[in-house]
Design a protein around this motif. Structure first.
Motif, PDB file in Angstrom:
ATOM      1  N   TRP A 145       2.696 -14.064 -15.335  1.00 31.33           N
ATOM      2  CA  TRP A 145       1.945 -13.723 -14.310  1.00 31.33           C
ATOM      3  C   TRP A 145       1.348 -12.380 -14.661  1.00 31.33           C
ATOM      4  CZ3 TRP A 145       4.511  -9.835 -11.970  1.00 31.33           C
ATOM      5  CH2 TRP A 145       6.007  -9.972 -11.702  1.00 31.33           C
ATOM      6  N   ARG A 192      -0.137  -8.869 -12.339  1.00 31.02           N
ATOM      7  CA  ARG A 192      -0.533  -8.459 -11.012  1.00 31.02           C
ATOM      8  C   ARG A 192      -0.918  -6.845 -11.160  1.00 31.02           C
ATOM      9  NH1 ARG A 192       3.894  -9.271  -6.748  1.00 31.02           N
ATOM     10  NH2 ARG A 192       5.449  -8.125  -8.171  1.00 31.02           N
ATOM     11  N   ARG A 201       6.458  -3.255 -16.147  1.00 30.81           N
ATOM     12  CA  ARG A 201       5.727  -2.464 -15.063  1.00 30.81           C
ATOM     13  C   ARG A 201       5.055  -1.105 -15.577  1.00 30.81           C
ATOM     14  NH1 ARG A 201       7.416  -1.818  -9.956  1.00 30.81           N
ATOM     15  NH2 ARG A 201       9.220  -0.909 -10.706  1.00 30.81           N
ATOM     16  N   PRO A 210       8.780  -0.396  -2.752  1.00 27.29           N
ATOM     17  CA  PRO A 210       9.734  -1.020  -3.719  1.00 27.29           C
ATOM     18  C   PRO A 210       9.101  -1.299  -4.953  1.00 27.29           C
ATOM     19  CG  PRO A 210       9.926  -2.019  -1.728  1.00 27.29           C
ATOM     20  CD  PRO A 210       9.014  -1.228  -1.274  1.00 27.29           C
ATOM     21  N   GLU A 211       7.867  -1.669  -4.937  1.00 30.58           N
ATOM     22  CA  GLU A 211       7.098  -2.160  -6.156  1.00 30.58           C
ATOM     23  C   GLU A 211       6.595  -0.998  -6.718  1.00 30.58           C
ATOM     24  OE1 GLU A 211       6.275  -2.550  -2.831  1.00 30.58           O
ATOM     25  OE2 GLU A 211       4.137  -3.136  -2.676  1.00 30.58           O
ATOM     26  N   SER A 262      12.474   0.676  -6.539  1.00 28.16           N
ATOM     27  CA  SER A 262      13.452  -0.010  -7.224  1.00 28.16           C
ATOM     28  C   SER A 262      13.935   0.919  -8.506  1.00 28.16           C
ATOM     29  CB  SER A 262      13.130  -1.330  -7.591  1.00 28.16           C
ATOM     30  OG  SER A 262      11.769  -1.259  -8.365  1.00 28.16           O
TER      31      SER A 262
END
Ligand SMILES: [Zn+2]
Ligand SMILES: [Zn+2]
Ligand SMILES: [Zn+2]
Ligand SMILES: [Zn+2]
Ligand SMILES: [Zn+2]
Lengths: 639, 639
Positions: free
Chosen positions: A181, A183, A206, A227-228, A232
């Protein structure tokens, strides 16, 4: 044995089998996105004309060849041989030998002559001495930023190699996810201008794109704490990509290192230097205004140390499943449209960053030609339905009128301007106007960081518009070196002298009259009825510039920033638009219309609410694409 | 002193000042969402009729009063006094004294009689003995699940109090963020049926709603590993809310505890018990099929231990900025539409969970009346444009025909059914049909977990449809206790007897003929030409049920699940639809049309791609709402 080590072993075997038997490969290593091949036979390697290019295309990697340290000739000897190979006209100003990696950094006024046609002179150097040459330009105008960055990187060479090796191993790690995926998460810059910050994520990777502040809205920083983003852990990010050095994109990049980020920053070389200049100034301004700066200069240095500069057009692995390519964005020096190719043909996303679509004096227009692109994240600063700007020819005509009128009155022209981008564009306009006799010859004083920014521009002429680049290569035609330009480096005393003198033009920061030397110029010239204050850029709500534009004539003049005396503004006030570094509404539409291929989806960002809505709905209706006007803190999935 | 301790001190002072001087407050504590007030004068407290209710409304908290341990009367003495107060007809079956909290748990066949009108009998008990009574129902049909859960919670009482205190302090912590936003992240259940899982987040709080598996798609679990879910640590979640016990919503709830989650699970009491039953069975099935279960029964117990049961209509603080209220969803026992009130009037979101809009025999229709709701997350199982179902009256008529026909042939009717929900609905249909003479009286055999599930239903009659609830209170009218129902608890021997006997009806799990006792029944009855296999529920692609529906007549009969023999199917095969636990297309539209207030936005989830798209576009056109058909892994921001 780790999977990366296995991979390197395999690569070593493959390279050995591909090259002639008499060339040995002693080691292969990753350094950032590059594969470094160590050999005991650097000269033979160099003799095989196309060998490196062939290997690179066969292995689909960027390859650098370096000599084994123990086969190197002595620097003194090598120096002589190198100087014999390079044409004298190249203007070599420094040679710096690094025995640890077998590299020799050659600083020259004309790097092209050191490189030679298709790199022939470089190859010749290696054939002669074995050392691997690397070339940098001697800035035509001395730049303390460029020399500071270079000497800092030299001093941190060892640590930087460790960083690059670590990053290299990260990039080439084994892919662990079989999910697919893509995003985008918006952390800022949605339905607003400022605090640009996005996350592009896949199951494996990321990437943070930009990390800016929001001018005029202290405390409104990107939503890094969710968090995104960094929630984290700062090191859950694989990479940071910086589209350009403007503070609304770069200001908080050093903050990431305070939060513990320890990975690479990808940007162009001029963006790295300008980021250094602008973020250090950002800290200065915060200190002067008595605000606690969000980080220290130490973190700016960390950011520079972790930067991996890329050139326009270089396709670079930045993660196991992501390739990054920068393209000219036409906005400021080094600004880049950032294209991400994800997976093996899975998906492509382009982030426009800030763009100027048509050519200006300073830059070629933004690139909108890509092998593939399914989603475009598009700036929309002037996306509003009425945001059509005067074209630059008319703007220039008006500016010249304003200057001539002031000159005829015996007055001066004071122009608040940002240090980077539009100032240099104006310098080119003024230089030509004087050369062609459209305005009288008179001094043009540059105050604030403008001179320094100009020096950085001349260090990287490859990033300027073709014709301008060619002119800079000839000392006598470099427009930035024209006699009328004067760097205000004598402080208040020099300003007083200028103020007491005859007609002249003064370009000074800050561009929105929110501080900096422009305040001093207003004290000197504010009450001069013959002079003209001329705005050439957008004045944001709440700035002194905007208030003066709106007719305020009481301006603060206390030297210490306190709420002391005011003075009566007697200068003429003029506004000349059309010098923006941003595409106007027409430019944005043209960028999308002529884009090749057309994206399926467009996210309109970096514009106030009505601008992004207008642009989004127009693109939808005109081009039948799926368009969005995201909010901050949303996540879109594309695959 | 922490802010929670300061808050408790303030509350203690306020309570002391609000109540008569002769009542002392020795301590106040949070236990989960409740404020527990300890007093040395429990009897006087109880005498002040409305005092607790007044305090609760004044402090806007749920309040429980408990006696100080050292003022308690001896349990033996208290027992006698309590039994004297409670009417004999209440059928008290157990009294359990907990000296640590001064609570006495009274298990009775008729809890209502122990409570008395508006709680009058409970207050009388406290006035007499000082102990705080708590009432639970003695299951009218013995349920091993209910008794296991109750004795487990009794055994874990100490740890549970610690958990509740910790949760209580978390809920009432000081709010740290001054930012305001509300987001929903989709982790599953988008453009698909199964793996329901969402995150509702604010700057302060993150709540997971549901955590299910995807039937028939092993390994497709919710995206729990992304940063916005558990990627930033399982304990970055404040709370888990479970809408109902079906495995596509609950199966992976225990897994959270394996991942280190240690917070509360909010659901209704029957959902807690059914979740225990169904997840343990889920582990069993995995073991039998030779798959590694994702967690152990230990984690199911952890989940039960961390459950804070809420009743429909209770407005409950579950975080500093979030209040949760459950409402009847009409889908299965304990199923809840979950309404979240965020901030002080900032925003309201309702998650439908699975719903049935109209009344059924078993349940009242779903509630769609809320004080406020801006966004609705709506299930769309039957959201497709053609998903209009036969209404239940017609379905019942057809079912009775099928039964009569088989009976006339001297055959049996075998109905594959899920243990929870539709089986009980069918039991009600069959009981009435026999009572009214529409079909002949004959045995109805219940195999698999159906009997146990039915027992759980009778333990919580408050959750059933009004008329049914009233009937259950009268032993002689409890339809589930009708003579014709027989629990198959004698294994293969009993099945053989039934197979050898005369006409009867058999309800057996699994509902899609994918395993369980239905396989054994097919071996026994598959070749009987006079009998009828009758499908009453949706048969998913890839299941044996679907294949038989489509005309397959070779069915596997090996006992060990291997690929052994097949047998020729000779039974008649019939399908009777209209017994779904889900609202059909019309029901979904009605739910939204009559919703009060109408939401501004609807996210259509829990349906295959065409269903969510159809429903989303219809709701948009018919009601002019903003509607969405999200993908998994997206984040929507609402404020
Ligand atoms: Zn060195
Ligand atoms: Zn910019
Ligand atoms: Zn910008
Ligand atoms: Zn369900
Ligand atoms: Zn469901």
């Amino acid at each position: 044995m780790s999977s990366v080590d296995r991979q390197l072993d395999d690569l070593k075997a493959e390279i050995t089998s591909e090259i002639p038997d008499d060339i040995t490969v002693s080691d292969v290593k990753y350094e950032g996105p590059e594969l470094v091949v160590y050999t005991r036979d650097p000269k033979k390697f160099a003799q095989q004309g196309d060998l490196i290019r062939q290997l690179a295309s066969k292995l689909r990697k960027r390859i650098t060849v370096r000599p084994d340290p123990d086969v190197l000739s002595h620097p003194d000897e090598a120096r002589e041989q190198i100087m014999a190979v390079i044409p004298e006209d190249a203007g070599v100003t420094d040679l710096d030998f690094h025995a640890d990696t077998g590299e020799v950094v050659i600083e020259a006024q004309k790097p092209g002559m050191v490189i030679g046609r298709h790199g022939s002179t470089l190859r010749e150097i290696t054939q002669e001495v074995g050392w691997t040459p690397e070339v940098v330009r001697t800035p035509p105008i001395e730049s303390s930023t460029v020399s500071n960055v270079r000497s800092f990187l030299k001093q941190e060479r060892d640590e930087r190699r460790d960083i690059l090796e670590k990053v290299g191993r990260q990039i080439h790690r084994e892919e662990m996810q079989d999910d697919e995926w893509v995003r985008i998460t918006t952390l800022g810059c949605c339905r607003e201008v400022g605090r640009a910050s996005f996350i592009l994520s896949t199951p494996e990777t990321r990437i943070l794109i930009d990390c800016g502040d929001k001018p005029g809205a202290e405390g409104e920083v990107p939503y890094l704490q969710v968090p995104e983003a960094l929630g984290s852990g700062a090191n859950s990010l694989d990479a940071v990509v910086l589209t350009h050095a403007h503070l609304d994109h770069s200001a908080l990049i050093p903050l990431l290192f305070k939060y513990g980020y320890d990975g690479p920053i990808y940007c162009t070389e001029p963006t790295r230097d300008l980021m250094g200049l602008l973020t250090l100034d950002y800290l200065d301004v915060a200190a002067k205004e008595g605000r606690a700066p969000p980080y220290e200069s130490e973190q700016v240095r960390e950011a520079i140390k972790h930067t991996i500069p890329l050139e326009y057009g270089d396709v670079t692995d930045i993660a196991p499943d992501v390739k990054l390519t920068f393209h000219n964005a036409g906005h400021i020096l080094g600004s880049a449209v950032s294209h991400f190719h994800i997976g093996d043909g899975l998906y492509n996303v382009a982030f426009s960053g800030d763009i100027h679509y048509s050519d200006t004096r300073l830059f070629n227009g933004a690139v909108n030609d890509f092998p593939r692109v399914e989603t475009l994240v598009l700036e929309s600063t002037y996306g509003g339905r009425n945001d059509y700007q005067t074209d630059q020819e008319d703007s220039e005509r008006k500016l010249k009128e304003v200057i001539n009128t002031a000159h005829d009155r015996g007055g001066k022209v004071l122009i608040p301007a940002f240090a980077v981008g539009r100032s240099q564009e104006l310098m080119l306009v003024l230089e030509e106007a004087m050369r062609e006799g459209d305005i009288p010859e008179m001094p043009v004083h540059l105050d604030g960081m403008m001179w320094e920014a100009t020096a950085i521009h001349t260090t990287y002429p490859e990033y300027l518009r073709d014709e301008l680049r060619d002119r800079i290569f000839h000392d006598d035609e470099n427009p930035f070196l024209a006699d009328q330009f004067n760097h205000i480096d004598g402080g208040e005393e020099e300003r007083q002298e200028v103020a007491d003198g005859g007609p002249c033009i003064i370009l000074s920061t800050s561009g929105m009259v929110t501080g900096g030397p422009i305040m001093s110029w207003l004290r000197h010239l504010g009450s001069e009825e013959d002079s003209t204050l001329t705005f050439v850029g957008y004045q944001a709500q709440g700035t002194l510039g905007r208030r003066i534009q709106n007719g305020w004539d009481e301006i603060p003049v206390s030297r210490d920033g306190g709420r002391g005396n005011t003075m009566k503004m007697k200068m003429h006030v003029e506004t000349v638009d059309g010098f923006s570094g941003h595409a106007d509404r027409q430019g944005l539409e043209n960028f999308v219309r002529t884009m090749n291929p057309r994206p399926e989806k467009v996210l309109c960002v970096h514009g106030d609410e009505s601008s992004v809505q207008d642009l989004s709905s127009s693109l939808y209706h005109d081009f039948n694409m799926r368009t969005f006007a995201p909010k901050n803190l949303e996540t879109f999935r594309f695959k």
